[in-house]
Design an enzyme around this catalytic site. Sequence first.
Site, PDB file in Angstrom:
ATOM      1  N   GLY A  72     -59.605 -31.868  21.247  1.00  0.00           N
ATOM      2  CA  GLY A  72     -60.329 -30.816  20.896  1.00  0.00           C
ATOM      3  C   GLY A  72     -61.156 -30.028  22.031  1.00  0.00           C
ATOM      4  CB  THR A  73     -63.187 -31.551  24.820  1.00  0.00           C
ATOM      5  OG1 THR A  73     -63.813 -32.290  23.881  1.00  0.00           O
ATOM      6  CG2 THR A  73     -63.905 -31.068  26.046  1.00  0.00           C
ATOM      7  CG  ASN A 151     -69.829 -31.092  15.142  1.00  0.00           C
ATOM      8  OD1 ASN A 151     -69.729 -29.826  15.229  1.00  0.00           O
ATOM      9  ND2 ASN A 151     -70.315 -32.044  15.783  1.00  0.00           N
ATOM     10  CB  THR A 237     -45.542 -36.152  32.148  1.00  0.00           C
ATOM     11  OG1 THR A 237     -45.007 -36.019  33.399  1.00  0.00           O
ATOM     12  CG2 THR A 237     -44.376 -37.087  31.300  1.00  0.00           C
ATOM     13  CB  CYS A 325     -70.362 -35.341  21.533  1.00  0.00           C
ATOM     14  SG  CYS A 325     -68.644 -35.120  20.493  1.00  0.00           S
TER      15      CYS A 325
HETATM   16  N1  PLP Z   1     -64.910 -29.590  18.230  1.00  0.00           N
HETATM   17  C1  PLP Z   1     -65.677 -30.035  17.056  1.00  0.00           C
HETATM   18  C2  PLP Z   1     -66.073 -29.462  15.922  1.00  0.00           C
HETATM   19  C3  PLP Z   1     -65.800 -31.510  17.308  1.00  0.00           C
HETATM   20  O1  PLP Z   1     -66.260 -32.235  15.986  1.00  0.00           O
HETATM   21  C4  PLP Z   1     -65.274 -32.357  18.388  1.00  0.00           C
HETATM   22  C5  PLP Z   1     -65.412 -33.706  18.238  1.00  0.00           C
HETATM   23  O2  PLP Z   1     -66.263 -34.302  17.848  1.00  0.00           O
HETATM   24  C6  PLP Z   1     -64.732 -31.687  19.483  1.00  0.00           C
HETATM   25  C7  PLP Z   1     -64.502 -30.023  19.344  1.00  0.00           C
HETATM   26  C8  PLP Z   1     -64.113 -32.220  20.449  1.00  0.00           C
HETATM   27  O3  PLP Z   1     -62.887 -32.993  20.159  1.00  0.00           O
HETATM   28  P1  PLP Z   1     -62.274 -34.028  20.816  1.00  0.00           P
HETATM   29  O4  PLP Z   1     -63.018 -35.438  20.745  1.00  0.00           O
HETATM   30  O5  PLP Z   1     -60.919 -34.211  20.528  1.00  0.00           O
HETATM   31  O6  PLP Z   1     -62.387 -33.853  22.474  1.00  0.00           O
END
Ligand code: PLP
Length: 377
Positions: A72-73, A151, A237, A325
Site C-alpha cells: 500500500g505504501t 484505517n 523481478t 503505523c
Molecule cells: N493505506 C492505508 C489506508 C493503510 O491502512 C495502510 C496500512 O496500514 C497503508 C496504506 C500502507 O499499506 P502497507 O502496509 O501495505 O504499506
Amino acid sequence: MKKIIYADNAATTKLDKNAFEAMKTYLLDEYGNPSQPYSFSRKPKKTLQTARQIIAKCINAEPGEIYFTSGGTESDNWAIKGVNFIFPEKKVTITSQIEHHAILNACKDIEKLGYPVVYLSVEKSGKVNVEEFEEFITDSTGLVSIMMANNEIGTIQDICRLSKIAHKHGALFHTDAVQAIGHIHIDVKELGVDLLSASAHKFGGPKGIGFLYIKSGINISPLISGGSQEFSLRAGTENVAAIVGMAEALNQAVICREKIEFQLRKMEKIFLQILKDNNIDFIQNGDLYESLPGLINISIRNANGEMILHRLDLMGYIISTGSACDGNEDKVSHVIEAIRVDNNYKEGTIRISFGKYNDVSDAEELALAIVKILKQY
Ligand code: PLP
C-alpha cells in the site's frame, strides 16, 4: 501457546490457508525468473498473467491495468508522485486530513518540490467535507486523492460522488483502497476512479505485496527505474509467490465477502451492547452507517487507550489504539484530532478490528475484558 484473541485485522491479517497453499510451489519448485526465455520460466510467467486476470476481475478492471507493487505504501507514493511528476506545470493536489501517512508524507514530499497540496477537513463522522472540496477544486487541480475507507475509524467515503466532482474539473482521481478492498464491494468503473491502491496483507494475502490500478490511458511516471517489468513502469523481478498469494486471497475474500460481513456486523453489535450494558461511558467514532465491517473505534471517557491496550495484551487480547503505523508514537492520532473527539474522551481511544477468523465469543470475551479493566481503574 497461550490462547490469543487477535482483533487487530486492520493492522494486518492472518495469511489465508488457500493463499499459503497456492504460494508454496512458487517458493520451492517453480522459482524461475518470469522474465527469462527458457521453458523453466514458462509457468511463473503464465502464473503472473493469471494472477493479473484474477485481481482485475475482482475489481472490474482489465489485466493490463493492474501493476504489482510492494504494498500500500508504495502504491500510494507512486500515485501521488507518478501523476504529479508527469505534469509540465505544477498542478494542485487535493487530499484529506485523515489519509494514511503513506499519502500524507508523499504529499509532504511533493510540497518540498514546489507542488501545492490542499488538505480537506472532515466532518465528525470522518466524511470529507464536500462543500469545502467544491470550494477548493479548480481547473488547476491535477489530482484528487481520497481514501475509500479510513484505517482508524472505518468511515467509507462516497467515492462515486467525489470522483465525479474531480472529473468535472479535469482532475484525476486516486483512492487508497487498502482497508476497503476484499471487505466492501469495489468496482473501479462504478466508482469512476483513475487510480486505486491495494495491499495484500489487509485481506489475507502475504505482506510486502500490493498493486496499483491505473486506468488505461492514464499517464504516470515510474517510481522505480530499472528493467522492463510491469509494462516498463515498475522495475524489479516480480515476487511471484507473493503475487499468487495475493490473487488467491483476494479471490477468496471477494467470494466470501457478504457471508463474512454478516458475521462481523453481529460481532460489532454484541461488543458494543456489552459495553453499554455495563455502563461504560464511551463514544463510537466514525460513520455509524457507512463503515468497514468489523472495525470499531471508541473513545472512553477519562481512560487511557495505551494502558487498555497493554493490559489486554497481558490477558491475551490484541487490539490497537489507532493506526498500526503510528504504534511508536504515544499521542492522539491525526484522525482522532481531525474528527474533533472531545478532550475528555480522546486519550481513551481504542480500535478493535475483527476479521474472518474471529467469532461472536471473541467479541463477548474481549468486551468483558475491557469492562473488567475499566472497573479496576
Ligand atoms: N493505506 C492505508 C489506508 C493503510 O491502512 C495502510 C496500512 O496500514 C497503508 C496504506 C500502507 O499499506 P502497507 O502496509 O501495505 O504499506
